[in-house]
Design an enzyme around this catalytic site. Structure first.
Site, mmCIF file in Angstrom:
data_model
loop_
_atom_site.group_PDB
_atom_site.id
_atom_site.type_symbol
_atom_site.label_atom_id
_atom_site.label_comp_id
_atom_site.label_asym_id
_atom_site.label_seq_id
_atom_site.Cartn_x
_atom_site.Cartn_y
_atom_site.Cartn_z
ATOM 1 N N LYS A 112 -0.067 -2.225 16.773
ATOM 2 C CA LYS A 112 -1.331 -1.577 16.869
ATOM 3 C C LYS A 112 -2.327 -1.392 15.914
ATOM 4 C CE LYS A 112 0.341 3.495 18.468
ATOM 5 N NZ LYS A 112 0.072 4.263 18.300
ATOM 6 N N ASN A 145 3.643 9.519 15.508
ATOM 7 C CA ASN A 145 2.264 10.245 15.369
ATOM 8 C C ASN A 145 1.804 11.770 15.047
ATOM 9 O OD1 ASN A 145 -1.054 9.448 16.353
ATOM 10 N ND2 ASN A 145 0.499 8.104 17.312
ATOM 11 N N HIS A 170 -6.056 13.276 12.543
ATOM 12 C CA HIS A 170 -7.290 12.581 13.030
ATOM 13 C C HIS A 170 -7.943 13.166 12.766
ATOM 14 C CE1 HIS A 170 -4.655 9.224 14.424
ATOM 15 N NE2 HIS A 170 -4.767 8.800 13.304
ATOM 16 N N ARG A 218 -9.959 -14.486 23.020
ATOM 17 C CA ARG A 218 -8.593 -14.153 23.810
ATOM 18 C C ARG A 218 -7.765 -13.747 23.316
ATOM 19 N NH1 ARG A 218 -11.573 -16.113 28.596
ATOM 20 N NH2 ARG A 218 -12.569 -15.501 29.279
ATOM 21 N N GLU A 251 3.434 9.226 4.562
ATOM 22 C CA GLU A 251 4.309 8.516 5.957
ATOM 23 C C GLU A 251 5.758 8.041 5.926
ATOM 24 O OE1 GLU A 251 2.327 8.395 8.591
ATOM 25 O OE2 GLU A 251 0.113 7.247 8.542
ATOM 26 N N LYS A 275 10.783 2.290 12.020
ATOM 27 C CA LYS A 275 9.445 1.733 13.352
ATOM 28 C C LYS A 275 9.941 0.456 13.986
ATOM 29 C CE LYS A 275 5.249 1.486 13.613
ATOM 30 N NZ LYS A 275 3.742 1.960 13.148
ATOM 31 N N ARG A 325 7.454 6.520 21.306
ATOM 32 C CA ARG A 325 6.741 5.716 20.524
ATOM 33 C C ARG A 325 5.589 6.838 19.669
ATOM 34 N NH1 ARG A 325 3.636 -0.015 18.911
ATOM 35 N NH2 ARG A 325 2.413 0.745 16.916
ATOM 36 N N HIS A 342 -5.819 8.499 4.531
ATOM 37 C CA HIS A 342 -5.328 8.390 5.934
ATOM 38 C C HIS A 342 -4.366 9.156 5.951
ATOM 39 C CE1 HIS A 342 -3.926 8.306 9.777
ATOM 40 N NE2 HIS A 342 -2.322 7.527 9.759
ATOM 41 N N HIS A 389 -0.360 13.263 13.414
ATOM 42 C CA HIS A 389 -1.978 12.949 14.041
ATOM 43 C C HIS A 389 -2.868 13.474 14.281
ATOM 44 C CE1 HIS A 389 0.662 9.610 11.172
ATOM 45 N NE2 HIS A 389 0.024 8.521 12.192
ATOM 46 N N GLU A 434 3.680 2.515 23.151
ATOM 47 C CA GLU A 434 3.963 3.909 24.163
ATOM 48 C C GLU A 434 3.723 4.778 25.517
ATOM 49 O OE1 GLU A 434 1.150 5.013 19.934
ATOM 50 O OE2 GLU A 434 0.905 7.290 21.340
HETATM 51 P P1 NAD Z 1 -7.163 1.015 3.229
HETATM 52 O O1 NAD Z 1 -6.209 0.256 3.707
HETATM 53 O O2 NAD Z 1 -8.071 1.837 2.602
HETATM 54 O O3 NAD Z 1 -6.314 1.044 1.285
HETATM 55 C C1 NAD Z 1 -6.246 1.659 0.558
HETATM 56 C C2 NAD Z 1 -7.562 1.498 -0.353
HETATM 57 O O4 NAD Z 1 -6.601 0.786 -1.547
HETATM 58 C C3 NAD Z 1 -8.374 0.960 -0.675
HETATM 59 O O5 NAD Z 1 -9.347 1.341 -1.576
HETATM 60 C C4 NAD Z 1 -7.706 -0.560 -0.398
HETATM 61 O O6 NAD Z 1 -9.080 -1.827 -1.181
HETATM 62 C C5 NAD Z 1 -6.866 -0.331 -2.170
HETATM 63 N N1 NAD Z 1 -5.638 -1.539 -1.805
HETATM 64 C C6 NAD Z 1 -5.156 -1.905 -1.495
HETATM 65 N N2 NAD Z 1 -4.027 -2.577 -1.738
HETATM 66 C C7 NAD Z 1 -3.982 -3.031 -3.095
HETATM 67 C C8 NAD Z 1 -3.510 -2.950 -3.969
HETATM 68 N N3 NAD Z 1 -1.722 -4.143 -3.752
HETATM 69 N N4 NAD Z 1 -3.809 -2.339 -4.983
HETATM 70 C C9 NAD Z 1 -4.683 -1.663 -5.699
HETATM 71 N N5 NAD Z 1 -5.235 -1.459 -4.399
HETATM 72 C C10 NAD Z 1 -5.325 -1.830 -3.542
HETATM 73 O O7 NAD Z 1 -5.309 2.200 2.841
HETATM 74 P P2 NAD Z 1 -3.979 2.561 4.096
HETATM 75 O O8 NAD Z 1 -3.500 3.976 3.387
HETATM 76 O O9 NAD Z 1 -3.956 1.111 3.583
HETATM 77 O O10 NAD Z 1 -4.816 2.377 5.369
HETATM 78 C C11 NAD Z 1 -5.141 3.733 6.374
HETATM 79 C C12 NAD Z 1 -4.948 3.086 7.447
HETATM 80 O O11 NAD Z 1 -4.108 2.221 7.948
HETATM 81 C C13 NAD Z 1 -5.975 3.850 8.260
HETATM 82 O O12 NAD Z 1 -7.234 2.624 9.155
HETATM 83 C C14 NAD Z 1 -5.102 4.124 9.813
HETATM 84 O O13 NAD Z 1 -5.672 4.411 10.422
HETATM 85 C C15 NAD Z 1 -4.798 2.326 9.532
HETATM 86 N N6 NAD Z 1 -2.943 3.057 10.131
HETATM 87 C C16 NAD Z 1 -2.378 2.101 10.978
HETATM 88 C C17 NAD Z 1 -1.173 1.840 11.763
HETATM 89 C C18 NAD Z 1 -1.532 1.342 12.889
HETATM 90 O O14 NAD Z 1 -0.159 1.644 13.147
HETATM 91 N N7 NAD Z 1 -1.994 0.194 13.277
HETATM 92 C C19 NAD Z 1 -0.378 3.278 11.037
HETATM 93 C C20 NAD Z 1 -0.933 3.650 10.182
HETATM 94 C C21 NAD Z 1 -2.116 3.820 8.937
HETATM 95 N N1 GLY Z 2 1.349 5.124 13.467
HETATM 96 C C1 GLY Z 2 1.569 4.901 14.933
HETATM 97 C C2 GLY Z 2 2.046 4.027 15.291
HETATM 98 O O1 GLY Z 2 2.437 3.327 15.101
HETATM 99 O O2 GLY Z 2 2.857 3.894 16.560
#
Ligand code: NAD
Ligand code: GLY
Length: 358
Positions: A141, A243, A250, A119, A183, A225, A239, A263, A246, A235
């Protein structure tokens, strides 16, 4: 090192931004932690696992490793269960601390695991992609994908700290840098016109990971942010502006199958469409929409949407957390640096998607 503070109803936490932060990780381990579990993927473990292990060893706690398969297509229940299996298998208690080492996929899943395990246990974000450093690691998030919709299962759950080491960006493929920049420029579009103009002027430096430019961009993105999240953690209003792009983005990700477009690429293209819709629905100056398209193109992201089929676009876009009833709500720009949330009838969006080739 630079520190940005995030204030939430549950407390404040720091984002530390600098070079060599991986080596300083032991300082972010709470003194009463009984054990550490580093959640990462195979790619990041190969690149940075030893350095992180050596750094964390200084904290003097048992360290467990969970190496997940790499890719958006693994942001699933199965991967989440793999984390729980490892935590339970190692008999970690409530004072264990998770370390999310990786991009947004790892960060979102490790955060969700931290929210659920017993939890709720503490966790630290160590984002290693540009996208994760400027967006996903900040603000709490956490989620996994569902075959029917992106990030549909998750929780708001804040980390104890975010440790951003700018040096790790050096190993990122160019395509991932472009996706992360989507982003970055988003913040200028929705909240800071001067930052947008700065991005326009420094786009080549950003793509080349120029030390000064990237440090400023990461810091400004985190400040913006943190400012939004501090006002509206869950949100209920403001917030949602984060998006921008998005709703379209998405749909591209789930419509093509997770992992086909990155993404950030999908968000980049989505922002171009959302800017065009803003011209129609909010009177945005078409010259601003043209600047947005030019900047998305300049950072190296696609500006033309994939042909998903018009009806399918709307089915996909309706599976969105902003949807109310059957009404799809979009983040739109009345002007550069200003954003709002508004429902727009499908009939008004259809011609725009058709003209774009969607
Ligand atoms: P990812 O986590 O898939 O990373 C991209 C690639 O880079 C992967 O192959 C990873 O292994 C590689 N990698 C990571 N660090 C590295 C480094 N230093 N050197 C070489 N390779 C490296 O993708 P991302 O773009 O980081 O994240 C996308 C995800 O984030 C999506 O699922 C999206 O929905 C989510 N997201 C969440 C929020 C939030 O607020 N929580 C906001 C934006 C995006
Ligand atoms: N990336 C959208 C949020 O954090 O709200």
């Amino acid at each position: 090192m630079h520190t940005v503070s995030v204030a939430t109803p549950g407390g404040h936490y720091p984002i530390h931004i600098g070079r060599g932060r991986l080596e300083a990780l032991a300082a972010s381990v709470p003194a009463d932690a009984t054990a550490l579990a580093v959640i990462t993927n195979t790619t990041v473990a190969d690149l940075y696992g030893q350095r992180v292990h050596d750094a964390l060893a200084a904290a003097g706690k048992p360290i467990h490793w969970v190496r997940l398969p790499d890719g958006e297509q693994y942001k699933t229940w199965d991967s989440l269960n793999q984390i729980f299996d490892a935590l339970l298998g190692a008999a970690l208690d409530r004072k264990a601390v998770l370390i999310a080492l990786g991009g947004g996929v790892v960060g979102d899943m490790a955060g969700f695991a931290a929210a659920c395990y017993m939890r709720g246990v503490r966790f630290v974000q160590v984002p290693t992609t540009l996208l994760a450093q400027v967006d996903s690691s900040v603000g709490g998030k956490t989620a996994i994908n569902h075959p029917l919709g992106k990030n549909m299962i998750g929780a708001f759950y804040q980390p104890q700290a975010v440790e951003i080491d700018l040096q790790v960006l050096a190993t990122l493929p160019a395509r991932e840098i472009s996706a992360g920049l989507a982003e970055v420029v988003k913040y200028g579009m929705i909240a800071d016109a001067a930052f947008f103009a700065w991005c326009e002027a420094h786009v080549q430096a950003l793509r080349a990971l120029d030390d000064e430019a990237i440090a400023y961009a990461v810091r400004r993105a985190c400040e913006l942010k943190a400012w939004v999240v501090s006002q509206d953690e869950r949100e209920s209003g403001l917030r949602a502006i984060l998006n921008f792009g998005h709703t379209f983005g998405h749909a591209i990700e789930s419509g093509l199958g997770y992992g086909q477009w990155l993404h950030g690429e999908a968000v980049g293209c989505g922002m171009v469409l959302a800017a065009q819709l803003s011209v129609q629905a909010r009177g945005l100056d078409p010259a601003v929409a043209a600047r947005i398209q030019a900047l998305v193109q300049a950072i190296g992201c696609p500006v033309r949407p994939p042909a998903l089929g018009l009806d399918r676009w709307f089915d996909l876009m309706r599976v969105d957390k902003k949807t109310e009833g059957r009404h799809i709500r979009y983040v739109l720009l009345p002007g550069l640096g200003q954003a709002c949330l508004q429902a727009v009838d499908d009939d008004k969006v259809r011609p725009l998607l058709a003209a774009a080739g969607g």
